[in-house]
Design an enzyme around this catalytic site. Structure first.
Site, mmCIF file in Angstrom:
data_model
loop_
_atom_site.group_PDB
_atom_site.id
_atom_site.type_symbol
_atom_site.label_atom_id
_atom_site.label_comp_id
_atom_site.label_asym_id
_atom_site.label_seq_id
_atom_site.Cartn_x
_atom_site.Cartn_y
_atom_site.Cartn_z
ATOM 1 C CD GLU A 156 2.270 -8.622 -5.645
ATOM 2 O OE1 GLU A 156 2.933 -9.476 -5.045
ATOM 3 O OE2 GLU A 156 2.166 -7.448 -5.251
ATOM 4 C CB CYS B 88 5.292 -4.247 -0.020
ATOM 5 S SG CYS B 88 6.203 -2.739 -0.339
ATOM 6 C CE1 TYR B 89 1.852 1.016 5.768
ATOM 7 C CE2 TYR B 89 -0.069 -0.437 5.670
ATOM 8 C CZ TYR B 89 0.615 0.634 6.254
ATOM 9 O OH TYR B 89 0.063 1.301 7.314
ATOM 10 C CG HIS C 92 5.379 -6.009 -4.817
ATOM 11 N ND1 HIS C 92 4.136 -5.810 -4.296
ATOM 12 C CD2 HIS C 92 6.125 -4.949 -4.426
ATOM 13 C CE1 HIS C 92 4.111 -4.664 -3.627
ATOM 14 N NE2 HIS C 92 5.311 -4.125 -3.689
ATOM 15 N N GLY D 201 0.832 -1.198 0.000
ATOM 16 C CA GLY D 201 0.000 0.000 0.000
ATOM 17 C C GLY D 201 0.860 1.238 0.000
ATOM 18 C CE LYS E 40 -15.101 -8.736 -20.534
ATOM 19 N NZ LYS E 40 -16.285 -7.877 -20.500
ATOM 20 C CB SER F 193 -25.807 -5.805 -24.412
ATOM 21 O OG SER F 193 -24.628 -6.505 -24.027
ATOM 22 N N GLY F 194 -25.752 -8.808 -25.841
ATOM 23 C CA GLY F 194 -24.962 -9.560 -26.812
ATOM 24 C C GLY F 194 -23.478 -9.499 -26.480
ATOM 25 N N GLY F 195 -23.092 -8.649 -25.511
ATOM 26 C CA GLY F 195 -21.698 -8.590 -25.070
ATOM 27 C C GLY F 195 -21.372 -9.812 -24.218
ATOM 28 C CB VAL F 196 -18.116 -11.139 -22.934
ATOM 29 C CG1 VAL F 196 -17.657 -12.390 -22.207
ATOM 30 C CG2 VAL F 196 -17.365 -10.978 -24.234
ATOM 31 C CG ASP F 197 -19.164 -8.826 -18.827
ATOM 32 O OD1 ASP F 197 -18.343 -9.715 -19.120
ATOM 33 O OD2 ASP F 197 -18.850 -7.663 -18.563
ATOM 34 C CB SER F 198 -25.414 -9.099 -20.880
ATOM 35 O OG SER F 198 -25.269 -9.030 -22.268
ATOM 36 C CB SER F 199 -23.570 -13.424 -23.880
ATOM 37 O OG SER F 199 -23.812 -12.374 -24.771
#
Ligand code: XMP
Length: 510
Positions: free
Chosen positions: A169, A78-79, A167, A51, A366, A221-227
């Site tokens: 990651e 780290c922090y 770090h 942080g 995503k 909508s036809g987008g990835v998420d709503s589909s």
């Protein structure tokens, strides 16, 4: 499960990603998350993130040291590491020994924490710190040191408390994933059982439990998420799912027909198709200001959706494709950022609808949504689609909008996509599309003078759309696209390629 307490590091999400890649479920909570709740979650391990604050400043953000008595391993990064040290009686100082970037450390004791690290004497890690740990709390031992950090990795075996200054990651740390994997499996003894098939199974049961035999409404909508939301819900509750697809007339060429066909015919989803191009064109007539255009499109979308929803009876639930980054964003302690473009999330539906939300993607990033889509058997064409803005071609036609401009842009855009796909670039870029600049310039075709509009091609690489770089597409490909647009699209006589990065440009032109 591993829980990360977030102290505001820009890498916190990355830690969660890395752990989920190990097929272990990982959640992020803010640093001040109630300890009681944390205990109830029964995590196998806790990570304190990095942080921006400093433990030696009066403004330091902190936690209740009772966390170290949970009997659960804790890793401070780290922090988080410096905080652990100062809470347990060690010393952290603001020093002249800051380390930024790649640094070599020497691993002094392998412990299971550094298992499978090949070069113990010279291991490269990524550092980013000003303060440093000067002395250790009681019972802590050194695991590694660097030139400027005498205590660069430490541990307390009894309570299994670990702290590292670097770090693990970020990709610049060699073997970073191995180190996280050692912590997760060898120290926390977590099980590797988080995968999309198991997620799908539990989520389907959860949805059934939440919804019972009642109806759920979903804006598709036809987008990835709503589909993915729609297909998942349909699998869980079948015909009790009702989707509304608002066709604002600002979609890509043949897009609306495709959405209706795929979801009605292939998935047999209950789909209400609202054809509203005339209405949107009417409301947008003569409007040139980008913000005003966005607001009108967003407002009309919601109005139409609400009107249609009101006609339905007894639908108590509303499904939304909220993703994990939206959830984290809304609990993060970063202040609101400046509004660059409003209505970015046109899919965000009205709060006054008084429906209970069903948000089955809330825990997913995503690319995990894409994986879930794949597990649901959805085709690549849907799950690897480029993002498409809610206001659609409305923000890709500069200035005022009419039917002729929409059709012109649809044709040009279809050529851009067809050629990009044919050349194998579609899945390598974040987004590719055409923009219509309705300014006229002079050209010559055959023996005739032309005086027509310009099309700009936009193609960018990005990881999260926060920043983006223009894609170095091959000249031959750009040449083919340009030739085809000029030959095939009426009213266009010039094609340009947008070589602006974000920032300073945005991805969409309006
Ligand atoms: P900008 O233009 O801000 O876009 O660089 C970043 C990403 O967001 C998409 N975008 C939108 N998505 N509704 C959306 O759902 C919107 O109003 C909207 N505006 C931009 C854009 O396509 C890019 O991927």
């Amino acid at each position: 499960m591993i829980v990360i307490l977030d102290f505001g590091s820009q890498y916190t999400q990355l830690i969660a990603r890395r752990i989920r890649e190990l097929n272990v479920y990982c959640e992020i909570q803010t640093y001040n998350f109630a300890l009681e709740k944390l205990k109830d979650m029964k995590p196998e391990g806790i990570i304190l993130s990095g942080g921006p604050s400093s433990t030696v400043s009066d403004m330091a953000i902190t936690i209740d040291p009772a966390i170290f008595e949970f009997g659960v391993p804790v890793l401070g990064i780290c922090y988080g590491f410096q905080l652990m040290v100062s809470l347990l009686g060690g010393e952290v100082q603001n020093s002249d020994h800051s380390e930024y970037g790649k640094t070599n450390i020497e691993i002094l004791s392998q412990d299971p924490f550094f298992d499978h690290i090949p070069d113990l004497k010279n291991h490269t890690v990524w550092m980013s710190h000003g303060d440093r740990v000067q002395s250790l709390p009681k019972d802590f031992k050194i695991l590694a040191k660097s030139e400027n950090s005498p205590f660069c990795a430490i541990y307390e075996p009894k309570r299994k408390l670990y702290g590292i200054q670097f770090h693990p990651e970020v990709s610049h740390t060699d073997q970073g994933t191995q180190i996280l994997s050692n912590f997760v499996f060898k120290i926390c003894e977590a099980k590797s059982n988080w995968n999309m098939a198991s997620f799908l199974e539990t989520k389907t049961a959860e949805i059934k439990q939440q919804v019972g035999d009642q109806k759920v409404l979903c804006a598709l909508s036809g987008g990835v998420d709503s589909s993915v939301v729609a297909v998942l819900l349909h699998k869980a509750i079948g015909d009790n799912l009702i989707c509304i697809f608002v066709d604002n007339g600002l979609l890509r060429k043949n897009e609306a027909e495709k959405v209706v066909r795929v979801y009605r015919e292939n998935y047999h989803i209950n789909l209400i198709h609202i054809q509203a191009q005339d209405l949107f064109l009417d409301k947008l007539k003569g409007i040139t200001n980008p913000e005003e255009k966005r607001k009108i499109i967003g407002y009309e979308f919601i109005r139409l959706f609400e009107k249609e929803a009101k006609k339905l009876e007894d639908v108590p639930f509303l499904a939304q494709g909220t993703l994990y980054p939206d959830v984290i964003e809304s609990v993060s302690f970063k202040g609101p950022s400046a509004v660059i473009k409003s209505h970015h999330n046109v899919g965000g539906l009205p709060e006054n609808m008084k429906m209970e939300l069903v948000e089955p993607l809330r825990e997913l990033f995503k690319d995990e949504v894409r994986e879930l889509g794949k597990t649901l058997g959805m085709p690549d064409e849907i799950i690897h689609r480029h993002p498409f803005p809610g206001p659609g071609l409305g923000v890709r036609i500069l200035g005022d909008i009419d039917l002729e401009k929409i059709q012109t842009l649809q044709e040009a855009d279809a050529i851009v996509l067809e050629e990009i796909k044919k050349a194998g670039w579609y899945n390598k870029v974040w987004q590719a599309f055409a923009v219509l600049l309705p300014v006229k310039s002079v050209g010559v075709m055959g023996d005739n003078r032309t005086y027509e509009w310009t099309v700009a091609i936009r193609c960018v690489n990005s990881l999260d759309a926060m920043t983006a770089d223009w894609t170095r597409l091959p000249y031959e490909l750009l040449g083919r696209i340009s030739n085809r647009i000029i030959n095939e699209v009426k009213r266009v006589n010039r094609v340009t390629y947008d070589i602006t990065s974000k920032p300073p440009g945005t991805i969409e032109w309006e």
